[in-house]
Design a protein around this motif. Structure first.
Motif, PDB file in Angstrom:
ATOM      1  N   GLU A 127      -6.189  -3.767  -9.846  1.00 51.39           N
ATOM      2  CA  GLU A 127      -7.514  -3.362  -9.373  1.00 51.39           C
ATOM      3  C   GLU A 127      -7.772  -1.879  -9.637  1.00 51.39           C
ATOM      4  O   GLU A 127      -8.886  -1.485 -10.007  1.00 51.39           O
ATOM      5  N   GLU A 128      -6.765  -1.052  -9.477  1.00 48.42           N
ATOM      6  CA  GLU A 128      -6.919   0.381  -9.746  1.00 48.42           C
ATOM      7  C   GLU A 128      -7.185   0.619 -11.235  1.00 48.42           C
ATOM      8  O   GLU A 128      -8.010   1.473 -11.603  1.00 48.42           O
TER       9      GLU A 128
ATOM     10  N   LYS B 232     -10.725  -0.082 -11.954  1.00 49.85           N
ATOM     11  CA  LYS B 232     -11.600   0.985 -11.463  1.00 49.85           C
ATOM     12  C   LYS B 232     -11.632   2.157 -12.443  1.00 49.85           C
ATOM     13  O   LYS B 232     -12.681   2.750 -12.690  1.00 49.85           O
TER      14      LYS B 232
ATOM     15  N   ARG C 163       0.838  -1.211   0.000  1.00 49.48           N
ATOM     16  CA  ARG C 163       0.000   0.000   0.000  1.00 49.48           C
ATOM     17  C   ARG C 163       0.869   1.257   0.000  1.00 49.48           C
ATOM     18  O   ARG C 163       0.608   2.222  -0.734  1.00 49.48           O
TER      19      ARG C 163
ATOM     20  N   LEU D  43      -2.710  -4.565  -6.510  1.00 47.14           N
ATOM     21  CA  LEU D  43      -3.219  -3.209  -6.259  1.00 47.14           C
ATOM     22  C   LEU D  43      -3.316  -2.413  -7.557  1.00 47.14           C
ATOM     23  O   LEU D  43      -4.319  -1.725  -7.810  1.00 47.14           O
TER      24      LEU D  43
ATOM     25  N   ASP E  77      -5.046   0.938  -1.988  1.00 47.14           N
ATOM     26  CA  ASP E  77      -5.404   0.100  -0.836  1.00 47.14           C
ATOM     27  C   ASP E  77      -6.392  -1.025  -1.149  1.00 47.14           C
ATOM     28  O   ASP E  77      -6.811  -1.746  -0.248  1.00 47.14           O
ATOM     29  N   ASP E  78      -6.771  -1.203  -2.413  1.00 45.09           N
ATOM     30  CA  ASP E  78      -7.775  -2.214  -2.753  1.00 45.09           C
ATOM     31  C   ASP E  78      -7.097  -3.392  -3.451  1.00 45.09           C
ATOM     32  O   ASP E  78      -6.644  -3.274  -4.595  1.00 45.09           O
TER      33      ASP E  78
ATOM     34  N   GLY F  73      -8.727  -6.140  -4.164  1.00 48.67           N
ATOM     35  CA  GLY F  73      -9.761  -6.920  -4.827  1.00 48.67           C
ATOM     36  C   GLY F  73     -10.296  -8.012  -3.915  1.00 48.67           C
ATOM     37  O   GLY F  73     -10.303  -7.881  -2.689  1.00 48.67           O
ATOM     38  N   SER F  74     -10.738  -9.098  -4.504  1.00 51.53           N
ATOM     39  CA  SER F  74     -11.319 -10.205  -3.746  1.00 51.53           C
ATOM     40  C   SER F  74     -10.359 -10.690  -2.672  1.00 51.53           C
ATOM     41  O   SER F  74      -9.158 -10.840  -2.911  1.00 51.53           O
TER      42      SER F  74
END
Length: 381
Positions: free
Chosen positions: A66-67, A70, A13, A63, A19-20, A22-23
């Motif tokens: 996933e970003e 998004k 992070r 990270l 900070d995501d 994902g699953s």
């Protein structure tokens, strides 16, 4: 250094500002990896650095992936075609076969530089001059300087196709970790864990990579797919397979020699006989699962490739495999395969010595363990 899953996540992070992850599916594998590193791997100082970097990079890439999704949710609409997977025991010519297929421009292959850093998504216009290529080349040069035997053990090139274990490693469910360090508890768990989301995430990364960099007909390779073909086809229902075959008695000595060398980077432990027993048991089970899967789904998905024929007649062997899978072997396919074979002749990178006895195994023992496999397929060479 004691590894901590929470601290590794915090470090990722901090490195990305994201900070995501994902699953949460990945977390169990991360925790089991960390436990094995702390209690079983017997890491030396260099090993702690290597393994910290390996685990951290997998988290960092999650990270970033996933970003990217998004920011561009339309990536999820991409359709991955195929893929055609190269499978089989390790050290059976899977790398050569994979690189032959990858030379054909009708296929999209996973290249080393983008496997290590999938984001930002590669662009067709800059895919041959992307700065990540230079990063990967620098890393390979450093690796070969530190561990020079690797050049004769495994052919790695920044722009060449690579195994898709990095993508599976982002879910922390891959034999990649066991190949790098002693991790018997992790291996025992991995052999029977749920691999469904591992392949779903695998496809998530492929969609991102092909988004602006086609084609979308993929060719992929790693021997470890034999352990979980049912999970693989849940994600890829149109998957087809090129299965390379070679005498397991010749394979297992080479497998153990490679893993022993790679593990020596991270640990001073010498457990050659334990390694031999572990690898023999694992791969016997992997091939048993693959044979059972093939009996259930039928031969239509499979093309068998003999190691000996691949070495002596690579282009005609590849053409035959294409025909068996219903793929078009064009004049371009023939020319690119021929060009690759001409520049990658068997033995051109040197050879390494290995002995089954060093790992507590005999040819008779290995062949007996693979008796059903040997009775079913041509595994000469």
């Amino acid at each position: 250094m004691t590894f901590s899953a929470d601290e590794l996540e915090d470090g990722a992070r901090q490195a990305t500002g994201l900070d995501d992850f994902g699953s949460p599916y990945y977390r169990e594998g991360l925790e089991r990896t960390v436990e094995a590193l702390n209690t079983e791997a017997d890491l030396n100082d260099l090993g702690r650095v290597i393994q910290h970097a390996t685990v951290s990079n997998a988290l960092i890439q999650r990270l970033k992936i996933e970003e990217t999704y998004k920011q561009h949710p339309e990536i999820a609409d991409e359709v991955v075609e195929g893929p055609v997977f190269v499978i089989g025991l390790p050290r059976t010519g899977t790398t050569a076969l994979s690189q032959l297929v990858a030379a054909d421009p009708q296929f999209r292959s996973l290249r080393m530089w983008e496997s290590q850093q999938p984001t930002p998504p590669p662009e067709a216009e800059t895919q041959h001059c992307d700065p990540r290529i230079a990063d990967a080349e620098t890393g390979l040069a450093m690796l070969n300087d530190m561990f020079p035997l690797m050049k004769s053990l495994y052919n790695s090139e920044a722009t060449a196709p690579t195994e898709c274990q990095d993508l599976m490693g982002m879910s922390f469910r891959t034999f990649h970790f066991d190949g790098a360090v002693r991790a018997p508890s992790y291996l025992a768990w991995l052999m029977n864990c749920d691999m469904g989301e591992t392949y779903a995430y695998h496809a998530r990364v492929l969609k991102l990579l092909q988004w602006h960099c086609k084609p979308s007909l993929w060719h992929l390779k790693t021997p470890v797919h034999v352990f979980a073909l049912d999970a693989l086809v849940e994600t890829y229902p149109n998957a087809r397979f090129m299965w390379s075959h070679r005498d397991p008695a010749k394979v297992m000595g080479s497998v153990c020699s490679l893993i022993k060398y790679v593990r020596s980077w991270s640990s001073d432990r010498d457990d050659a006989h334990e390694l031999g027993a572990e690898q023999l048991a694992s791969w016997v089970e992997g091939i048993r699962r693959a044979m059972d899967f093939r009996k259930r789904v039928g031969d239509e998905r499979f093309a068998d490739v003999s190691f000996a024929e691949l070495q002596s007649s690579p282009v005609s062997t590849l053409e035959r495999a294409y025909r068996q899978l219903g793929l078009e072997f064009t004049e371009i396919s023939r020319r690119t395969a021929g060009d690759w074979a001409q520049s990658h002749r068997p033995g051109s990178r040197g050879a390494h010595d290995y002995d089954l006895a060093d790992h507590g195994l005999t040819p008779e023992q290995v062949r007996a363990s693979f008796a059903e496999y040997l009775a079913t397929y041509d595994a000469t060479g």
